[in-house]
Scaffold this motif. Structure first.
Motif, mmCIF file in Angstrom:
data_model
loop_
_atom_site.group_PDB
_atom_site.id
_atom_site.type_symbol
_atom_site.label_atom_id
_atom_site.label_comp_id
_atom_site.label_asym_id
_atom_site.label_seq_id
_atom_site.Cartn_x
_atom_site.Cartn_y
_atom_site.Cartn_z
ATOM 1 N N LEU A 190 22.555 44.639 19.643
ATOM 2 C CA LEU A 190 22.040 43.470 18.736
ATOM 3 C C LEU A 190 22.622 43.650 17.389
ATOM 4 O O LEU A 190 22.523 44.859 16.855
ATOM 5 C CB LEU A 190 20.393 43.265 18.661
ATOM 6 C CG LEU A 190 19.729 42.770 19.880
ATOM 7 C CD1 LEU A 190 18.333 43.298 19.733
ATOM 8 C CD2 LEU A 190 20.038 41.452 20.129
ATOM 9 N N THR A 241 14.029 45.577 21.421
ATOM 10 C CA THR A 241 13.458 44.273 21.795
ATOM 11 C C THR A 241 12.185 44.138 22.123
ATOM 12 O O THR A 241 11.703 43.142 22.371
ATOM 13 C CB THR A 241 14.300 43.468 22.889
ATOM 14 O OG1 THR A 241 14.237 44.493 24.080
ATOM 15 C CG2 THR A 241 15.713 43.361 22.906
ATOM 16 N N VAL A 268 19.563 41.449 26.399
ATOM 17 C CA VAL A 268 20.627 40.769 25.534
ATOM 18 C C VAL A 268 21.562 41.864 24.974
ATOM 19 O O VAL A 268 22.274 41.504 24.202
ATOM 20 C CB VAL A 268 19.721 40.421 24.424
ATOM 21 C CG1 VAL A 268 18.823 39.062 24.935
ATOM 22 C CG2 VAL A 268 18.901 41.246 23.818
ATOM 23 N N ARG A 284 31.406 43.134 13.932
ATOM 24 C CA ARG A 284 31.616 42.029 15.078
ATOM 25 C C ARG A 284 33.048 42.000 15.775
ATOM 26 O O ARG A 284 32.948 41.807 17.185
ATOM 27 C CB ARG A 284 31.462 40.697 14.664
ATOM 28 C CG ARG A 284 31.536 39.343 15.451
ATOM 29 C CD ARG A 284 30.452 39.603 16.556
ATOM 30 N NE ARG A 284 30.203 38.261 17.240
ATOM 31 C CZ ARG A 284 29.583 38.272 18.400
ATOM 32 N NH1 ARG A 284 28.784 39.616 18.705
ATOM 33 N NH2 ARG A 284 29.572 37.343 19.074
ATOM 34 N N ASN A 339 23.882 27.975 17.608
ATOM 35 C CA ASN A 339 22.855 27.782 19.089
ATOM 36 C C ASN A 339 23.574 26.708 19.811
ATOM 37 O O ASN A 339 23.903 26.540 20.739
ATOM 38 C CB ASN A 339 21.347 27.757 18.875
ATOM 39 C CG ASN A 339 20.875 27.735 20.356
ATOM 40 O OD1 ASN A 339 21.278 26.825 21.420
ATOM 41 N ND2 ASN A 339 19.832 28.258 20.565
ATOM 42 N N ARG A 353 31.030 41.379 22.284
ATOM 43 C CA ARG A 353 29.750 41.034 23.089
ATOM 44 C C ARG A 353 28.426 41.224 22.760
ATOM 45 O O ARG A 353 27.588 40.723 23.550
ATOM 46 C CB ARG A 353 30.108 41.859 24.455
ATOM 47 C CG ARG A 353 31.362 41.542 25.178
ATOM 48 C CD ARG A 353 31.659 41.863 26.449
ATOM 49 N NE ARG A 353 32.853 41.751 27.292
ATOM 50 C CZ ARG A 353 33.143 42.023 28.497
ATOM 51 N NH1 ARG A 353 32.402 42.936 29.307
ATOM 52 N NH2 ARG A 353 34.541 41.728 28.950
ATOM 53 N N TRP A 365 14.509 34.555 24.882
ATOM 54 C CA TRP A 365 15.151 34.800 26.081
ATOM 55 C C TRP A 365 14.593 36.123 26.858
ATOM 56 O O TRP A 365 14.433 36.644 27.891
ATOM 57 C CB TRP A 365 16.780 35.293 25.863
ATOM 58 C CG TRP A 365 17.358 34.019 25.115
ATOM 59 C CD1 TRP A 365 17.027 32.913 25.017
ATOM 60 C CD2 TRP A 365 18.566 34.194 24.470
ATOM 61 N NE1 TRP A 365 18.071 32.331 24.497
ATOM 62 C CE2 TRP A 365 19.102 32.945 24.117
ATOM 63 C CE3 TRP A 365 19.569 35.313 24.328
ATOM 64 C CZ2 TRP A 365 20.468 32.598 23.392
ATOM 65 C CZ3 TRP A 365 20.553 35.190 23.798
ATOM 66 C CH2 TRP A 365 21.315 33.949 23.183
ATOM 67 N N LEU A 385 21.771 38.151 16.012
ATOM 68 C CA LEU A 385 20.791 37.805 15.894
ATOM 69 C C LEU A 385 20.086 37.877 14.554
ATOM 70 O O LEU A 385 20.851 38.244 13.529
ATOM 71 C CB LEU A 385 19.489 39.200 16.362
ATOM 72 C CG LEU A 385 18.070 39.300 16.042
ATOM 73 C CD1 LEU A 385 17.275 38.215 16.982
ATOM 74 C CD2 LEU A 385 17.480 40.602 16.165
ATOM 75 N N THR A 423 25.028 40.531 20.855
ATOM 76 C CA THR A 423 24.304 39.173 20.804
ATOM 77 C C THR A 423 23.961 39.285 19.113
ATOM 78 O O THR A 423 23.516 40.350 18.421
ATOM 79 C CB THR A 423 23.031 39.443 21.487
ATOM 80 O OG1 THR A 423 23.325 39.457 22.881
ATOM 81 C CG2 THR A 423 22.269 38.148 21.048
ATOM 82 N N ARG A 428 15.737 38.338 29.641
ATOM 83 C CA ARG A 428 17.040 38.595 29.752
ATOM 84 C C ARG A 428 17.382 39.912 29.157
ATOM 85 O O ARG A 428 16.692 40.478 28.268
ATOM 86 C CB ARG A 428 17.978 37.510 29.145
ATOM 87 C CG ARG A 428 18.073 36.250 29.820
ATOM 88 C CD ARG A 428 18.456 35.073 28.974
ATOM 89 N NE ARG A 428 19.789 35.098 28.481
ATOM 90 C CZ ARG A 428 20.412 34.331 27.884
ATOM 91 N NH1 ARG A 428 19.769 32.983 27.828
ATOM 92 N NH2 ARG A 428 21.613 34.690 27.304
ATOM 93 N N ILE A 452 16.181 33.734 20.642
ATOM 94 C CA ILE A 452 16.505 35.133 21.492
ATOM 95 C C ILE A 452 15.192 35.622 21.844
ATOM 96 O O ILE A 452 15.257 36.353 22.766
ATOM 97 C CB ILE A 452 17.316 36.046 20.508
ATOM 98 C CG1 ILE A 452 18.622 35.423 20.356
ATOM 99 C CG2 ILE A 452 17.445 37.354 21.060
ATOM 100 C CD1 ILE A 452 19.668 36.048 19.392
ATOM 101 N N CYS A 484 15.338 35.073 15.289
ATOM 102 C CA CYS A 484 14.979 35.592 16.627
ATOM 103 C C CYS A 484 14.276 34.452 17.362
ATOM 104 O O CYS A 484 13.185 34.743 18.261
ATOM 105 C CB CYS A 484 14.104 36.776 16.328
ATOM 106 S SG CYS A 484 13.922 37.644 18.129
#
Length: 496
Positions: free
Chosen positions: A245, A23, A242, A216, A310, A221, A234, A225, A223, A240, A231, A228
């Protein structure tokens, strides 16, 4: 090719990156790891444009080159794998030590005051310069202003900056060598999955829809992406974690936009720029919404599928898509399923989306000559601002009688929501003042808006009613008012 090392071009030279958190923003990496401090940090949320850079990447199965501006503050470094990044430092070096025409024009027009925002303006103008020298056009004042809507000048020096945008074409041309860049990117092109890890976090970038669906299913769980543009906030603003990814940006199927029959299918990974360019060919009424949807750097990075997935109640694309009868296609290893877009949203930020599913595409019916369609956005600023109210209206008119009404609003409820009572009140009736009165009464019962920092509940109610009245004035069978026309500009050239 090493699947654990990030590789991209930086100002024309290949670089390899490892040992940074997934990130880590491009802005942070440029400034702290490469000491390229020309790129500035202003807001950290993609709003001010001080960190604007240009990113080049291959498109259309590697046959084409795309160059766009993005906000470095909300781009994660691993997402740049296989791409080319250009910062303001590139301009001077490529000009043999002399200022680039963009920079020369800004000096000549006194386009810099405190100078903090100047590098971002330079890069937005450089992108416009390369677009125009490629297609042989010269931008007028409106196109220059459109290119700069993602850049804020706190010294209020816009006039000389716009003048520099025109002056730069009076100087000897210095276009980007696009053929050389295309060849460099071909050499960097990855055909396998980037699986980058640092510490406990992973960044996985599959290259096919099947591979994405399989990942997936194993990482429900993680995230998802894409652009961006959300996110990134975030991480920057909410701090956060995340987690892992799953990056959608390298899945070619998700970036496809194609027509099949009377339907336009827009892959969830298509950028907002590309998606609205395709939509406005059938629905020119979307022109103003396209021009006012965030800013060019945000539209160049953000995706239509990301905006839809979103599900923000103030997301600008959903009311228009719902009014047009769009459907969303969800995909997983178990197969695909489709539903009306409005059915995806169950409650505030809650969706009918299984843990192993992704939004794969949005399907929009093509224009019907009998359809009357409008969309309107109200916000405190005209450019690059979030809506207080976003409205979309669609009706069929046959001999002045309404059929198939679809009305949707953003900003009035916990989700983007259709005005079911209003639609029922006008269906099958003549589109006259009496029907409008029925519609206005029903509209008041359709929504219970809240007050927040963008608008009060009372303002939203009154604004929604006024927008419905405006729609009637522009589409009534007799003495209809002409809608305001807003010119919009695609990534390459002018859109219809």
């Amino acid at each position: 090719m090493d699947t654990r090392t990030i590789r991209f071009l930086l100002n024309g030279e290949p670089v390899e990156v490892s040992a940074v958190a997934p990130t880590t923003s491009l802005l942070t990496w440029l400034r702290t790891h490469r000491t390229l401090t020309g790129t500035k940090e202003g807001c950290g949320e993609g709003d001010c444009g001080a960190c604007t850079v240009a990113v080049g990447e291959l498109a259309e199965q590697g046959q084409a080159l795309r160059l766009n501006t993005v906000n470095a503050c909300i781009q994660f470094v691993p997402a740049l794998d296989g791409k080319a990044v250009f910062t303001v430092e590139y301009l001077r070096r490529q000009a043999g030590g002399q200022l680039h025409p963009v920079q020369q024009a800004l000096v000549a027009c006194h386009g810099s005051q405190c100078g903090f925002c100047t590098p971002g303006f330079v890069m937005s103008l450089w992108h416009l310069y390369n677009d125009c020298t490629t297609d042989g056009t010269r931008p007028d004042d409106l196109r220059i202003r459109s290119a700069l809507t993602g850049n804020l000048c706190r010294c209020t020096g816009y006039r000389p900056i716009v003048e520099a945008g025109a002056r730069m074409f009076d100087l000897p041309l210095l276009p980007l060598d696009r053929d050389r860049l295309h060849g460099q990117l071909q050499a960097l092109r990855r055909h396998d999955t980037l699986d980058y890890a640092h510490g406990a976090a992973r960044f996985i970038a599959p290259r096919s829809l099947a591979a994405l669906a399989e990942l997936r299913s194993r990482h429900p769980r993680a995230t998802l992406l894409s652009g961006c543009t959300d996110i990134g906030l975030w991480v920057n603003k909410q701090f956060r974690d995340v987690g892992d990814l799953l990056y959608l940006g390298q899945v070619e199927e998700l970036r496809e936009i194609r027509q099949h029959g009377a339907m336009l299918s827009i892959g969830a990974g298509a950028t907002l720029t590309d998606a609205f360019s395709a939509l406005t060919r059938s629905y020119p009424e979307l022109g103003e919404l396209w021009e006012r949807f965030a800013s060019p750097p945000v539209r160049n990075a953000g995706t239509l599928g990301g905006n839809v997935a979103n599900g923000s109640p103030i997301g600008d694309s959903m009311p228009a898509l719902i009014a047009l009868g769009a459907r969303v296609v969800l995909h997983s290893v178990r197969g695909s399923r489709s539903m009306p877009l409005e059915a995806l949203y169950l409650d505030y930020m809650k969706k009918d989306l299984a843990a192993d599913e992704i939004v794969a595409s949005i399907e929009v019916p093509l224009n019907d000559p009998a359809r009357r369609f409008r969309t309107y956005k109200l916000s405190k600023r005209f450019d690059s601002d979030i809506s207080a109210v976003c409205a979309a209206f669609s009706i069929r008119l046959d001999d002045a009688v309404i059929s198939a009404p679809r009305i949707a609003f953003g900003g009035l409820a916990a989700t983007p929501k259709r005005a079911a009572r209003t639609e029922a009140a006008i269906d099958g009736r003549r589109w006259d003042e009496a029907t409008l009165a029925l519609a206005l009464a029903a509209l008041d019962a359709d929504y219970a808006p809240l007050s927040d920092m963008r608008a009060s509940a009372g303002y939203r109610r009154r604004a929604a009613a006024n927008l419905l009245r405006r729609f009637h004035l522009e589409t009534r069978p007799e003495a209809a008012l002409a809608p305001r026309q807003t010119r919009v500009f695609a990534a390459f050239g002018t859109a219809p």
